[in-house]
Scaffold this motif. Structure first.
Motif, mmCIF file in Angstrom:
data_model
loop_
_atom_site.group_PDB
_atom_site.id
_atom_site.type_symbol
_atom_site.label_atom_id
_atom_site.label_comp_id
_atom_site.label_asym_id
_atom_site.label_seq_id
_atom_site.Cartn_x
_atom_site.Cartn_y
_atom_site.Cartn_z
ATOM 1 N N TYR A 1 0.922 -7.731 5.430
ATOM 2 C CA TYR A 1 2.005 -6.786 5.686
ATOM 3 C C TYR A 1 3.317 -7.500 5.456
ATOM 4 O O TYR A 1 3.541 -8.603 5.949
ATOM 5 C CB TYR A 1 1.973 -6.253 7.120
ATOM 6 C CG TYR A 1 3.156 -5.363 7.408
ATOM 7 C CD1 TYR A 1 3.175 -4.043 6.976
ATOM 8 C CD2 TYR A 1 4.274 -5.848 8.067
ATOM 9 C CE1 TYR A 1 4.263 -3.229 7.203
ATOM 10 C CE2 TYR A 1 5.373 -5.037 8.302
ATOM 11 C CZ TYR A 1 5.355 -3.734 7.872
ATOM 12 O OH TYR A 1 6.444 -2.927 8.083
ATOM 13 N N LYS B 1 0.823 -1.181 0.000
ATOM 14 C CA LYS B 1 0.000 0.000 0.000
ATOM 15 C C LYS B 1 0.876 1.256 0.000
ATOM 16 O O LYS B 1 0.575 2.224 -0.665
ATOM 17 C CB LYS B 1 -0.944 -0.005 1.182
ATOM 18 C CG LYS B 1 -1.850 1.213 1.158
ATOM 19 C CD LYS B 1 -2.903 1.185 2.215
ATOM 20 C CE LYS B 1 -3.824 2.340 2.207
ATOM 21 N NZ LYS B 1 -3.364 3.613 1.757
ATOM 22 N N GLU B 2 1.960 1.222 0.764
ATOM 23 C CA GLU B 2 2.842 2.390 0.822
ATOM 24 C C GLU B 2 3.410 2.716 -0.556
ATOM 25 O O GLU B 2 3.429 3.875 -0.978
ATOM 26 C CB GLU B 2 3.982 2.156 1.817
ATOM 27 C CG GLU B 2 4.942 3.319 1.916
ATOM 28 C CD GLU B 2 6.129 3.067 2.834
ATOM 29 O OE1 GLU B 2 7.024 3.905 2.856
ATOM 30 O OE2 GLU B 2 6.157 2.019 3.523
ATOM 31 N N ASP C 1 0.643 4.095 -2.762
ATOM 32 C CA ASP C 1 0.327 5.476 -2.386
ATOM 33 C C ASP C 1 1.366 6.462 -2.918
ATOM 34 O O ASP C 1 1.028 7.555 -3.374
ATOM 35 C CB ASP C 1 0.200 5.607 -0.869
ATOM 36 C CG ASP C 1 -1.058 4.957 -0.318
ATOM 37 O OD1 ASP C 1 -1.998 4.697 -1.110
ATOM 38 O OD2 ASP C 1 -1.102 4.699 0.895
ATOM 39 N N LYS D 1 11.335 6.987 -2.677
ATOM 40 C CA LYS D 1 10.422 7.825 -3.452
ATOM 41 C C LYS D 1 11.067 8.265 -4.773
ATOM 42 O O LYS D 1 10.416 8.263 -5.816
ATOM 43 C CB LYS D 1 10.007 9.043 -2.623
ATOM 44 C CG LYS D 1 8.812 9.763 -3.165
ATOM 45 C CD LYS D 1 8.294 10.791 -2.167
ATOM 46 C CE LYS D 1 7.040 11.439 -2.710
ATOM 47 N NZ LYS D 1 6.425 12.339 -1.757
#
Length: 73
Positions: free
Chosen positions: A31, A1-2, A5, A52
């Motif tokens: 997880y 999910k991270e 996102d 990122k």
């Protein structure tokens, strides 16, 4: 999910993420985390490119190198 996102944050489109319950396995791992600590301790390697930035670089590569057409439904 991270990761998802982060990738979604790079988009200027509104993207709705839907989870298909039929594709969730009964014993799915919800997880999964990791750390570079053991690799750093063993080899001395330290990550110097933030996650990122790596994700953005990958996305930009594919934006530049894949041909796609916008599909209207």
């Amino acid at each position: 999910k991270e990761l998802l996102d982060i990738l979604l944050s790079f988009s200027n489109k509104s993207i709705e993420v839907k989870i298909d319950p039929a594709k969730i396995r009964k014993h799915e791992t919800y997880y999964l985390g990791g750390s570079h600590d053991k690799l750093t301790k063993t080899t001395g390697w330290i990550p110097d490119i933030p996650l990122k930035k790596s994700l953005n670089d990958i996305l930009e590569y594919w934006r530049e190198n894949i041909f796609y057409e916008e599909v209207t439904l």
